[in-house]
Design an enzyme around this catalytic site. Structure first.
Site, PDB file in Angstrom:
ATOM      1  CE1 TYR A   1     -16.504  26.098  -4.222  1.00  0.00           C
ATOM      2  CE2 TYR A   1     -17.739  27.302  -2.758  1.00  0.00           C
ATOM      3  CZ  TYR A   1     -17.629  26.691  -3.999  1.00  0.00           C
ATOM      4  OH  TYR A   1     -18.288  27.384  -4.956  1.00  0.00           O
TER       5      TYR A   1
ATOM      6  CD  GLU B   1      -8.979   4.106  12.064  1.00  0.00           C
ATOM      7  OE1 GLU B   1      -9.786   2.996  12.484  1.00  0.00           O
ATOM      8  OE2 GLU B   1      -8.093   3.917  11.416  1.00  0.00           O
TER       9      GLU B   1
ATOM     10  CE  LYS C   1      -6.479   1.405   2.503  1.00  0.00           C
ATOM     11  NZ  LYS C   1      -5.818   1.087   3.916  1.00  0.00           N
TER      12      LYS C   1
ATOM     13  CD  GLU D   1      -2.895  -0.722   2.697  1.00  0.00           C
ATOM     14  OE1 GLU D   1      -3.989  -0.396   2.290  1.00  0.00           O
ATOM     15  OE2 GLU D   1      -2.204  -1.364   3.687  1.00  0.00           O
TER      16      GLU D   1
END
Length: 124
Positions: A54, A74, A99, A22
């Protein structure tokens, strides 16, 4: 009263995850942001300086996701929430990190984590 600004489906390419492949190969992460803020000053003035830009926020979030790999979504979600809260007009931020290519040995549509963080100086 709190209004909500939403940015949904922000696609970023990052190298986050606990597995070596990963980190090495990277993958797509998709973010949804919801910011709690009072939009009345901007509505009254019709001036970008009176609200969260934004476009600039998206650029900063994309940069934060695409750099400095971490193991956990997290940690990534917390990083993005902290970034959103740097603008004093933002009372709280809800961040969802998707994900969709998570390394799970099963058929699935998505893995997602949603966190909500508020300004430490905001009252309940």
């Amino acid at each position: 009263m709190t209004d909500e600004l939403r940015i949904e489906g922000l696609r970023c390419f990052g190298h986050h995850g606990v597995f070596d492949f990963e980190r090495r190969e990277g993958q797509v992460f998709v973010l949804d942001l919801v910011l709690g803020m009072d939009t009345r000053p901007a509505a009254a003035s019709d001036d970008l300086h009176d609200t969260v830009d934004y476009g600039s926020l998206v650029g900063a979030v994309k940069s934060a996701v695409e750099s400095d790999p971490v193991d956990l979504i997290e940690t990534l979600a917390g990083r993005v929430a902290d970034l959103c809260l740097t603008d004093d007009r933002v009372e709280w931020a809800r961040v969802t990190v998707h994900k969709p290519e998570a390394p799970i040995d099963a058929t699935f549509a998505d893995v997602a984590l949603t966190i909500t963080r508020k300004r430490e100086d905001a009252s309940d």
